[in-house]
Design an enzyme around this catalytic site. Structure first.
Site, mmCIF file in Angstrom:
data_model
loop_
_atom_site.group_PDB
_atom_site.id
_atom_site.type_symbol
_atom_site.label_atom_id
_atom_site.label_comp_id
_atom_site.label_asym_id
_atom_site.label_seq_id
_atom_site.Cartn_x
_atom_site.Cartn_y
_atom_site.Cartn_z
ATOM 1 N N ASN A 102 0.942 -1.435 0.243
ATOM 2 C CA ASN A 102 -0.235 0.064 0.216
ATOM 3 C C ASN A 102 0.265 1.236 -0.202
ATOM 4 O O ASN A 102 1.688 1.571 0.722
ATOM 5 C CB ASN A 102 -1.281 0.325 1.529
ATOM 6 C CG ASN A 102 -1.676 -1.004 1.443
ATOM 7 O OD1 ASN A 102 -1.991 -1.405 0.409
ATOM 8 N ND2 ASN A 102 -2.839 -1.185 2.473
ATOM 9 N N ASP A 104 -0.787 4.406 1.348
ATOM 10 C CA ASP A 104 -1.055 4.917 1.883
ATOM 11 C C ASP A 104 -0.488 5.536 3.265
ATOM 12 O O ASP A 104 -0.842 6.619 3.521
ATOM 13 C CB ASP A 104 -3.003 4.283 1.893
ATOM 14 C CG ASP A 104 -2.514 3.093 2.383
ATOM 15 O OD1 ASP A 104 -1.627 2.831 3.370
ATOM 16 O OD2 ASP A 104 -3.678 2.461 2.373
ATOM 17 N N HIS A 119 5.832 -0.248 -2.590
ATOM 18 C CA HIS A 119 5.328 0.499 -4.312
ATOM 19 C C HIS A 119 5.496 1.939 -3.821
ATOM 20 O O HIS A 119 4.542 2.670 -4.571
ATOM 21 C CB HIS A 119 3.800 -0.219 -4.835
ATOM 22 C CG HIS A 119 3.916 -1.423 -4.539
ATOM 23 N ND1 HIS A 119 2.753 -2.157 -5.322
ATOM 24 C CD2 HIS A 119 4.702 -2.417 -4.805
ATOM 25 C CE1 HIS A 119 3.002 -3.607 -5.268
ATOM 26 N NE2 HIS A 119 4.280 -3.938 -5.044
ATOM 27 N N CYS A 148 9.780 21.561 -14.647
ATOM 28 C CA CYS A 148 10.340 22.491 -14.858
ATOM 29 C C CYS A 148 10.092 23.510 -16.603
ATOM 30 O O CYS A 148 10.052 23.009 -17.536
ATOM 31 C CB CYS A 148 11.651 21.907 -15.085
ATOM 32 S SG CYS A 148 12.843 22.962 -15.601
ATOM 33 N N SER A 190 -4.931 -9.568 -3.261
ATOM 34 C CA SER A 190 -5.329 -10.820 -4.350
ATOM 35 C C SER A 190 -4.699 -11.241 -4.581
ATOM 36 O O SER A 190 -4.399 -12.405 -5.247
ATOM 37 C CB SER A 190 -5.623 -10.037 -5.400
ATOM 38 O OG SER A 190 -4.923 -9.282 -5.875
HETATM 39 N N1 APR Z 1 -10.003 -6.870 4.937
HETATM 40 C C1 APR Z 1 -9.261 -8.158 4.499
HETATM 41 N N2 APR Z 1 -9.112 -7.870 3.000
HETATM 42 C C2 APR Z 1 -9.804 -7.535 2.391
HETATM 43 C C3 APR Z 1 -11.220 -6.265 2.767
HETATM 44 C C4 APR Z 1 -11.105 -6.579 4.127
HETATM 45 N N3 APR Z 1 -11.994 -5.677 4.848
HETATM 46 N N4 APR Z 1 -11.585 -5.398 1.549
HETATM 47 C C5 APR Z 1 -11.051 -6.337 0.808
HETATM 48 N N5 APR Z 1 -10.375 -7.153 0.687
HETATM 49 C C6 APR Z 1 -9.309 -8.205 0.403
HETATM 50 C C7 APR Z 1 -9.893 -8.701 -1.216
HETATM 51 O O1 APR Z 1 -10.899 -10.007 -1.096
HETATM 52 C C8 APR Z 1 -9.039 -8.276 -2.101
HETATM 53 O O2 APR Z 1 -7.887 -9.789 -2.746
HETATM 54 O O3 APR Z 1 -7.990 -7.348 -0.583
HETATM 55 C C9 APR Z 1 -7.852 -7.282 -1.873
HETATM 56 C C10 APR Z 1 -7.732 -6.569 -2.693
HETATM 57 O O4 APR Z 1 -6.915 -7.064 -3.522
HETATM 58 P P1 APR Z 1 -6.631 -5.789 -5.068
HETATM 59 O O5 APR Z 1 -7.491 -4.361 -4.986
HETATM 60 O O6 APR Z 1 -5.428 -6.428 -6.100
HETATM 61 O O7 APR Z 1 -5.001 -5.708 -3.481
HETATM 62 P P2 APR Z 1 -3.957 -5.455 -3.858
HETATM 63 O O8 APR Z 1 -3.301 -6.786 -3.417
HETATM 64 O O9 APR Z 1 -3.174 -4.694 -2.629
HETATM 65 O O10 APR Z 1 -2.760 -4.802 -5.039
HETATM 66 C C11 APR Z 1 -2.082 -5.301 -5.279
HETATM 67 O O11 APR Z 1 -1.629 -3.913 -7.596
HETATM 68 O O12 APR Z 1 -2.996 -2.203 -8.570
HETATM 69 C C12 APR Z 1 -0.964 -2.638 -7.931
HETATM 70 O O13 APR Z 1 0.470 -1.340 -6.798
HETATM 71 C C13 APR Z 1 -0.827 -1.502 -6.822
HETATM 72 O O14 APR Z 1 -0.118 -2.363 -4.648
HETATM 73 C C14 APR Z 1 -0.854 -2.947 -5.725
HETATM 74 C C15 APR Z 1 -1.106 -4.309 -6.340
#
Ligand code: APR
Length: 243
Positions: A102, A104, A119, A148, A190
């Site tokens: 993340n 953030d 990241h 610039c 994910s």
């Molecule tokens: N608690 C836990 N897990 C959750 C919750 C929650 N409240 N809400 C959603 N999720 C899960 C979803 O089921 C999903 O598996 O969080 C996951 C989010 O997946 P992504 O949106 O694919 O995020 P992420 O795995 O962090 O993506 C990886 O991809 O876009 C790029 O660089 C970006 O860091 C990011 C990377």
């Protein structure tokens, strides 16, 4: 596997890694990447916006997308999951490392020390091309990246885009932490994006996935806990809490 059994693994483990993704911050109000996007961005996939190519082709559009995310992130706060991790680290210095995808900054704001942000951080920016002597950012017009005035070099968000290398020092430290840990909690990702997801595959420690849905790493897990970060992490990490 129950959360109670995983609490026991937490109690036993001398070294723990918590690997987090966008779902970690969902309950703070930050939308995940692979959720359907809303409004203006509904037709774009992150893989299309978060690239150097996209920024060079459409700098204002990509800058604006990040500007909206920055504004949104500035308004939200760490949730009970971030706080449970940070509190555990305060009680047990050196025992738990946070590795996050993340950008953030919510783990840092919760008080977690030494967060390995694979990241980058959305609050920072940097030059798109190697800066020359002339490079000095001009105040931008609204909705455009600072540039610039002499050579046109642009400021860009200091996050890792698709196709880019991860920061070497963070990646190496994360690899070492993953190799050494006895327990890895994989929270809210994910598991589709490498090399971050590879950390869960390379560890010899136990792997516990905390996620309300299925992930691409489920086959590598010793336990799957179906639930959210803010609900489950306090249960797993707070020894005082009644299970
Ligand atoms: N608690 C836990 N897990 C959750 C919750 C929650 N409240 N809400 C959603 N999720 C899960 C979803 O089921 C999903 O598996 O969080 C996951 C989010 O997946 P992504 O949106 O694919 O995020 P992420 O795995 O962090 O993506 C990886 O991809 O876009 C790029 O660089 C970006 O860091 C990011 C990377």
């Amino acid at each position: 596997m129950t959360p109670q059994a995983v609490r026991e693994w937490v109690r036993e483990a001398r070294r723990i890694v918590v690997l987090t993704g966008a779902g970690m911050s969902a309950e703070s109000g930050v939308p995940t990447f692979r959720d359907a996007q809303s409004g203006l961005w509904a037709n774009f996939r992150p893989e299309e916006l978060a690239t150097e190519q996209a920024f060079r082709a459409h700098p204002s559009m990509v800058w604006e997308w990040y500007a909206l995310r920055r504004e949104m992130i500035a308004k939200v706060a760490p949730n009970a999951g971030h706080l449970a991790i940070a509190a555990f680290q305060q009680r047990h210095p050196g025992r738990l490392a946070v590795v996050t995808q993340n950008v953030d900054g919510l783990h840092q704001r919760a008080g977690s020390p030494g967060v390995l942000a694979l990241h980058g951080n959305i609050a920072d920016d940097r030059w798109l091309d190697a800066p020359r002597a002339c490079c000095d950012a001009q105040a931008p017009e609204a909705g455009t990246p600072p540039r610039c005035a002499t050579c046109g070099n642009l400021r860009r968000p200091a996050v890792v885009w698709f196709g880019e290398m991860l920061p070497a020092a963070e990646l190496e430290a994360a690899g070492e932490a993953a190799a050494r840990c006895e327990l890895m909690l994989v929270v809210g990702t994910s598991g589709l994006v490498y090399p971050a997801a590879g950390l869960a595959r390379s560890t010899r420690g136990r792997v516990v996935i905390v996620n309300p849905g299925a992930t691409d790493l489920d086959d590598a897990a010793d336990a799957l806990l179906a639930g959210t970060a803010a609900a489950l992490l306090p249960l797993l990490l707070d020894e005082e809490r009644n299970p």
